[in-house]
Every structure is written in C-alpha cells, then in structure tokens.
Design a protein around this motif. Structure first.
Motif, short mmCIF file in Angstrom:
data_model
loop_
_atom_site.label_atom_id
_atom_site.label_comp_id
_atom_site.label_asym_id
_atom_site.label_seq_id
_atom_site.Cartn_x
_atom_site.Cartn_y
_atom_site.Cartn_z
N ALA A 183 0.83 -1.20 0.00
CA ALA A 183 0.00 0.00 0.00
C ALA A 183 0.87 1.26 0.00
CB ALA A 183 -0.90 0.00 1.22
N GLY A 184 0.54 2.20 -0.85
CA GLY A 184 1.23 3.48 -0.88
C GLY A 184 2.51 3.48 -1.70
N SER A 185 2.80 2.38 -2.39
CA SER A 185 4.04 2.35 -3.19
C SER A 185 3.86 3.14 -4.50
CB SER A 185 4.47 0.91 -3.49
OG SER A 185 3.46 0.21 -4.17
N GLY A 186 2.61 3.42 -4.85
CA GLY A 186 2.35 4.19 -6.07
C GLY A 186 1.72 3.38 -7.19
N THR A 201 9.04 7.84 -11.40
CA THR A 201 8.54 6.47 -11.20
C THR A 201 7.79 5.99 -12.45
OG1 THR A 201 8.25 7.07 -8.88
CG2 THR A 201 7.33 4.97 -9.56
N VAL A 202 6.98 6.88 -13.02
CA VAL A 202 6.26 6.52 -14.26
C VAL A 202 7.28 6.17 -15.35
CG1 VAL A 202 4.67 7.33 -16.06
CG2 VAL A 202 4.27 7.97 -13.67
N LEU A 215 7.56 -5.27 -9.57
CA LEU A 215 7.24 -5.09 -8.15
C LEU A 215 7.59 -3.65 -7.82
CD1 LEU A 215 6.35 -6.55 -5.50
CD2 LEU A 215 8.76 -6.71 -4.97
N LEU A 216 6.57 -2.85 -7.49
CA LEU A 216 6.80 -1.44 -7.16
C LEU A 216 6.89 -1.31 -5.65
CD1 LEU A 216 7.06 1.38 -8.38
CD2 LEU A 216 4.58 1.58 -8.29
N THR A 217 8.06 -0.90 -5.18
CA THR A 217 8.25 -0.80 -3.72
C THR A 217 8.57 0.65 -3.34
OG1 THR A 217 10.61 -1.22 -3.87
CG2 THR A 217 9.19 -3.14 -3.61
N ALA A 218 8.58 0.90 -2.05
CA ALA A 218 9.06 2.17 -1.49
C ALA A 218 9.22 1.90 0.00
CB ALA A 218 8.04 3.28 -1.71
N SER A 219 10.10 2.66 0.64
CA SER A 219 10.31 2.44 2.08
C SER A 219 8.99 2.68 2.80
CB SER A 219 11.36 3.41 2.62
OG SER A 219 10.82 4.72 2.61
N GLU A 220 8.88 2.07 3.98
CA GLU A 220 7.63 2.22 4.74
C GLU A 220 7.40 3.70 5.05
OE1 GLU A 220 6.21 -0.96 7.48
OE2 GLU A 220 6.65 0.58 8.96
N GLU A 221 8.47 4.42 5.36
CA GLU A 221 8.36 5.84 5.69
C GLU A 221 7.77 6.63 4.51
OE1 GLU A 221 12.15 7.44 6.48
OE2 GLU A 221 11.36 9.20 7.53
N ALA A 222 8.29 6.36 3.31
CA ALA A 222 7.81 7.08 2.12
C ALA A 222 6.34 6.75 1.86
CB ALA A 222 8.65 6.70 0.90
N SER A 274 10.63 3.08 -5.62
CA SER A 274 10.26 4.49 -5.85
C SER A 274 10.58 5.40 -4.67
CB SER A 274 8.76 4.57 -6.18
OG SER A 274 7.99 4.30 -5.03
N THR A 275 11.29 4.85 -3.65
CA THR A 275 11.55 5.65 -2.44
C THR A 275 12.15 7.02 -2.77
OG1 THR A 275 12.04 3.58 -1.29
CG2 THR A 275 12.68 5.62 -0.17
N ASN A 276 13.15 7.02 -3.65
CA ASN A 276 13.83 8.28 -3.95
C ASN A 276 13.48 8.82 -5.33
OD1 ASN A 276 15.26 8.38 -1.45
ND2 ASN A 276 16.48 6.67 -2.22
#
Ligand code: CDP
Ligand code: CDP
Length: 222
Positions: free
Chosen positions: A12-15, A208-209, A147-154, A200-202
């Motif tokens: 959730a929230g990775s984009g 990201t697109v 697999l689209l990821t991002a840190s939990e914080e982001a 996608s964290t940074n």
C-alpha cells in the motif's frame, strides 16, 4: 485479445494505482485496479450487514455481488449493483475490512477469474493490471512484471498527504496493520523470479512513471 499485459504488484502506498494509471495513459493502454474490486466487495459485505470476519458470510455475499469496474485510465469508475462506489470504497471502514474479505480463498478464485476475463476482453493493445498477486497468480505470463516498492516511511507519508482528514499516526497504524494481514495471504514484498523491482523511495512521481515505462519497453525488446 490484449497483446501486452503489464503486471504491477506492491504494498500500500508504493504508487501502484497512480503510476500504473499514468503509464497506461501514456501508452493508450487499459488500466485495471484489482484492489478496487476487493474494496468493492468489502463495501458490499458491509452494506449488506454481513460480518467481514466471517468467511461463510463473505462467501454468501459473493452471490449477490454485481460489480463493474472501468478500465479507461481517464474515466475510471467502480459500480456495485448500479451504485457508483468509486469514492466510498476508499473510506477507512472499507480499508479496515478489506483484508479479511481478501483472505477468503473463494473470493480470490472468483475475482481472479473476473480479472482474467477483463484482461482477455480488453479492446486496447495493452493493459496494465495492478494489485498484490498479479505477477504471481493473476497474470504470471504477463509481458512485463514489476514489483513497485518504497520504504515504509515514504509510503506512510504519501498516504497521509492524500488523507488530510486523518491523523498521520492513524494512517500509519492502519496501513501497517493492513500490509501485515495481506502479507499472510500473498507475498508482495519480494520479487518472484523474472519480476523487475522498481524502488520508488527516492523517485518523484514522474520519475517512477518513467521507470515503469522503461521496464515495459525493455520487456518488448527481449
Ligand atoms: O491502494 P492500496 O494499496 O491501499 O490498496 P488496494 O490496492 O486498493 O487494495 C485493497 C486491498 O485489496 C488490499 O489491502 C488487499 O487486502 C486486497 N488485494 C488483494 O488481496 N489482492 C490484489 N490483487 C489486490 C488487492
Ligand atoms: O496504489 P498504491 O497504494 O500503491 O499507491 P497510490 O495510491 O498510487 O499512491 C499513493 C500516493 O503516492 C499518490 O498520491 C501518488 O501520487 C504518490 N506518489 C508519490 O508521491 N511519489 C511516487 N514516486 C509515487 C507515488
């Protein structure tokens, strides 16, 4: 018959939704948000007074689940029995109930069959399908698997920015709880064989697109 199928999974929230939708617009592809289908069923279960924690009640609700989802990234809408639920399926009560509904094997089998028929019948040259088990279960043979990821914080800060009416800590707690519950049913935190990870964290939204479009382009060259 859809020629190009792009499968996108992630927490959730990775984009996933926003990035997949933007990429689909750029390519003139269809777009399928499978989470919206799980949310629509959770909404339907709650509206019909059934208990989302009771698998038997969820399975009974499946019988009267008359659901439709748009695949146009520009005019995407979700209906249940003719009611437009595009907004209401994002309510916190639905987010809180959806994991319980999604862990019922009969629900997963029913919706997976539905997703496959939507993918097959799309009249566009391609379709981008996003969710939790698209790369592994719904479309393991997809042309491109991401697999689209991002840190939990982001991910938490992106979601809090969207849901300005709720406190950041409430959003974070609800999101962590849902990710934990969902992880027990499908693994969307590690890439399966052949799945390309886009972190996608940074990256900002446009970057990201572009990263997702690059993976799709590369998959056509191989
Ligand atoms: O957008 P967000 O990441 O918050 O969630 P979503 O994609 O709208 O998905 C809502 C819920 O549906 C998830 O928390 C999962 O419980 C479920 N889901 C699933 O089990 N399998 C999928 N392919 C997609 C969603
Ligand atoms: O569908 P999922 O839950 O994975 O995420 P989403 O709803 O598409 O994205 C959550 C929010 O993050 C949206 O408001 C996106 O615009 C934003 N986002 C961002 O700020 N930077 C990115 N690199 C990707 C998404």
């Amino acid at each position: 018959m859809t020629e190009t199928v792009v499968a996108v999974d992630g927490p959730a929230g990775s984009g996933k939704s926003s990035v997949s939708k933007a990429a689909a617009k750029r390519l003139d592809f269809a777009f399928l948000d499978t989470g919206a289908a799980y949310r629509a069923l959770a909404w339907h279960v709650l509206e019909s007074g059934a208990n989302p924690e009771q698998a038997t009640e969820v399975i009974s609700s499946l019988g009267g689940f008359d659901y439709s989802i748009g695949t146009d990234p520009d005019g995407y809408a979700v209906h249940v029995s003719g009611t437009d639920v595009t907004e209401s399926i994002r309510e916190p009560r639905v987010s809180a109930a959806v994991s319980a509904v999604a862990r019922v094997p009969e629900v997963r089998a029913h919706l997976t069959a539905l997703f496959r028929s939507i993918i097959r019948d799309s009249d566009k040259a391609g379709i981008i399908v996003e969710g939790r088990d698209i790369t592994t279960v719904v479309a393991p043979d997809a042309t491109a698997r991401i697999l689209l990821t991002a840190s939990e914080e982001a991910r938490m800060s992106r979601r809090s920015a969207e849901l300005a009416t709720e406190s950041a800590s409430d959003v974070a707690i609800a999101l962590q709880k849902r990710d934990r519950a969902d992880s027990r049913v499908v693994d969307f935190m590690t890439a399966a064989d052949g799945v390309v990870t886009v972190d996608s964290t940074n990256l900002n939204f446009d970057e990201t697109v572009d990263a997702v479009l690059d993976v799709i382009r590369t998959s056509h060259e191989t």
